[in-house]
Design an enzyme around this catalytic site. Structure first.
Site, PDB file in Angstrom:
ATOM      1  N   GLU A 173       3.152  -2.560  -4.157  1.00  0.00           N
ATOM      2  CA  GLU A 173       1.906  -3.340  -4.288  1.00  0.00           C
ATOM      3  C   GLU A 173       0.815  -2.561  -5.019  1.00  0.00           C
ATOM      4  OE1 GLU A 173       0.799  -5.141  -0.520  1.00  0.00           O
ATOM      5  OE2 GLU A 173       2.468  -6.534  -0.659  1.00  0.00           O
ATOM      6  N   GLU A 292       9.143  -8.761  -0.062  1.00  0.00           N
ATOM      7  CA  GLU A 292       8.354  -8.969   1.154  1.00  0.00           C
ATOM      8  C   GLU A 292       8.070 -10.464   1.234  1.00  0.00           C
ATOM      9  OE1 GLU A 292       4.996  -6.492   2.177  1.00  0.00           O
ATOM     10  OE2 GLU A 292       5.848  -4.797   1.093  1.00  0.00           O
TER      11      GLU A 292
HETATM   12  O1  AHR Z   1       4.485  -5.826   5.506  1.00  0.00           O
HETATM   13  C1  AHR Z   1       3.190  -5.395   5.790  1.00  0.00           C
HETATM   14  C2  AHR Z   1       2.459  -4.927   4.550  1.00  0.00           C
HETATM   15  O2  AHR Z   1       2.272  -6.020   3.701  1.00  0.00           O
HETATM   16  C3  AHR Z   1       3.168  -3.920   3.668  1.00  0.00           C
HETATM   17  O3  AHR Z   1       2.977  -2.608   4.075  1.00  0.00           O
HETATM   18  C4  AHR Z   1       2.532  -4.145   2.336  1.00  0.00           C
HETATM   19  O4  AHR Z   1       3.384  -3.851   1.267  1.00  0.00           O
HETATM   20  C5  AHR Z   1       2.096  -5.592   2.363  1.00  0.00           C
HETATM   21  O5  AHR Z   1       0.779  -5.740   2.011  1.00  0.00           O
END
Ligand code: AHR
Length: 499
Positions: A173, A292
């Site tokens: 990210e 994610e």
């Molecule tokens: O999954 C929780 C968080 O969400 C992770 O650390 C990050 O990559 C995202 O913002």
């Protein structure tokens, strides 16, 4: 009663079901690792301190790959801290989650845990506060067989065989202001390209994932992917996508249609990547790693998060307790990933244990399945062979966030005489009657039909009531003359398997 009709044609193949679609994510965050996977002294702990009750549930969930060790955590992580004799490992502050990290679990232990869980490791390198050399060092430690300083260090630490990690994330990210070392797309594209090129000098066959956007609502969405890929297209195989959904302002209709945003996200990234690929006259089709995705009550977390002076080990963070409605959305998002199997060839449910997770644990106590566990576990078990595109005729409803949404959504897979259909009913009040023409599949029997639904769509599984919600056989399912008829309760997720 809403009615829908679905035509399944086994020739309408999208792509093979991808093994890696059923990946998950383990971050050093809250209690995911410590008192989640790892709890020496727990009655089920093995010699490494890993909870075998959790391993059993992870196996049932069917996670195929696990992204590790973050997440935001990775952007402050020094991998060297987490290998070697445990008593010599330093305690560090994790700035991402304002916690203390004991480093008692690191790469070598986690790789052993993955063997128990039967899953593949997907490793992220720190491109937030570190750069090319530590990434190359980690690659040497993890993958080089022997005879070099870092491979011999791994051997001296007790891991004789290389971990042979194929998939590597180039940071995490990097578009987000919350990320340690966040960058502009231009800066990140350059460092990602250089890191990827150097890693490929060590091993041509790595599969490298460059960071895409952290969400489709970010102002940089689209432009970020274009700029980053203009720098890195030649060197990487995947661009990542991250998306979290929640019910906002009591708008359940929009929440249940979250899969439409995931569709939009994927279509936009595919179009952008193909645009860059075409400009570069590249023969490569960039793949998407949706590494994610989940339901996350992020707004509540952001509103509650206060800057505290406390630094503690494994605090209770992001321990969302999921409802039936959340599980329906998770099941629907997984259907969407399957439907995009031509380009989304890897994905990770974020996360695996305790932290926005399908599995919960109590220190010294039990491990149990959240509502969201069920659609994931059943889909990973039943989906095989090829994904086919259903033609769905049915009603639609208006949503504030995603425009018109179909009430019924579905996807199917076929595999050598076996088939599986996954369905959701987004109607808030009414049971839907669905007919599915399966003549093309030549199926004659229903082998399984299960539905997740509840009169209380906000029902949850908790420590006190661990089995309050679970899927039940759908007794309405009937297969006559090549037509499967099934009733879907309001706000429900269903799977039917045929042969
Ligand atoms: O999954 C929780 C968080 O969400 C992770 O650390 C990050 O990559 C995202 O913002």
């Amino acid at each position: 009663m809403p009615r829908a009709h679905i035509e399944l044609d086994k020739r309408a193949v999208i792509a093979p079901v991808r093994h890696r679609t059923f990946g998950a994510f383990v971050e050093h965050l809250g209690r995911c690792v410590y008192t989640g996977l790892y709890e020496p002294g727990h009655t089920t702990a093995n010699e490494d301190g890993f909870r075998m009750d959790v391993v059993e549930l992870v196996r049932e969930l069917g996670s195929t790959t696990v992204r590790y060790p973050g997440g935001n955590f990775v952007s402050g992580f020094r991998w060297e801290d987490s290998v070697g004799p445990r008593e010599a490992r330093p305690v560090r502050r994790d700035l991402a989650w304002h916690s203390l990290e004991s480093n008692q679990v690191g790469l070598d232990e986690f790789a052993r845990w993955l063997k128990l869980a039967g899953a593949e490791l997907m490793l992220a390198v720190n491109l937030g506060t570190r750069g090319i050399l530590p990434a190359l060092d980690l690659l040497e430690y993890a993958n080089h067989p022997s005879g070099t300083a870092l491979s011999d260090l791994r051997i001296a630490n007790g891991t004789l065989q290389p971990h042979n990690v194929r998939m590597w994330c180039l940071g995490n990210e990097m578009d987000g202001s919350w990320q340690q070392g966040f960058m502009t797309a231009d800066d990140y594209g350059k460092i990602a390209a250089r890191t990827a090129a150097a890693m490929r000098m060590a091993d041509r066959n790595l599969e490298l994932v460059v960071c895409g956007s952290s969400g489709s609502s970010l102002p940089t969405f689209g432009d970020w992917e274009r700029t980053v890929l203009e720098h890195s297209y030649e060197y990487v195989d995947y661009v990542s996508c991250h998306a979290y959904y929640q019910e906002l302002d009591g708008d359940l209709g929009s929440f249940l249609a979250s899969a439409l945003d995931m569709d939009f996200f994927i279509d936009t990234v595919v179009a952008t990547a193909d645009h860059v690929g075409h400009k570069k006259r590249s023969k490569k089709k960039m793949q998407l790693s949706f590494d994610e995705w989940n339901v996350w009550y992020l707004k509540e977390y952001q509103e509650a998060a206060e800057v505290s002076d406390e630094w503690s080990y494994a605090p209770r963070l992001l321990e969302d307790v999921y409802t039936v409605a959340d599980a329906v959305v998770v099941g629907n998002l997984l259907m969407t990933l399957l439907r995009h199997s031509d380009r989304v060839t890897s994905a990770s449910l974020a996360q695996l244990v305790n932290v926005i997770a399908p599995i919960m644990t109590e220190p010294g106590g039990p491990a149990w399945r959240q509502t969201t566990f069920f659609p994931f576990a059943i889909t990973s078990r039943l989906a095989s062979g090829e994904v086919i595109r259903p033609v769905i005729e049915g009603p639609a409803y208006g949503t504030a966030r995603h425009g018109e949404a179909p009430v019924i959504d579905a996807v199917a897979t076929v595999d050598d005489g076996r088939a599986a259909v996954f369905l959701v009913n987004r109607d808030l009040k009414e049971t839907a009657r669905v007919t599915i023409d399966v003549r093309s599949l030549a199926s004659t029997q229903i082998t399984e039909a299960v539905t997740l639904a509840d009169a209380d769509i906000y029902a949850k599984n908790t420590l006190a009531d661990q089995e309050r919600v679970k899927p039940a056989a759908n007794a309405s399912a009937a297969l006559t003359d090549g037509v499967l008829t099934i009733e879907l309760p309001p706000v429900s997720w269903t799977a039917a398997a045929l042969c």
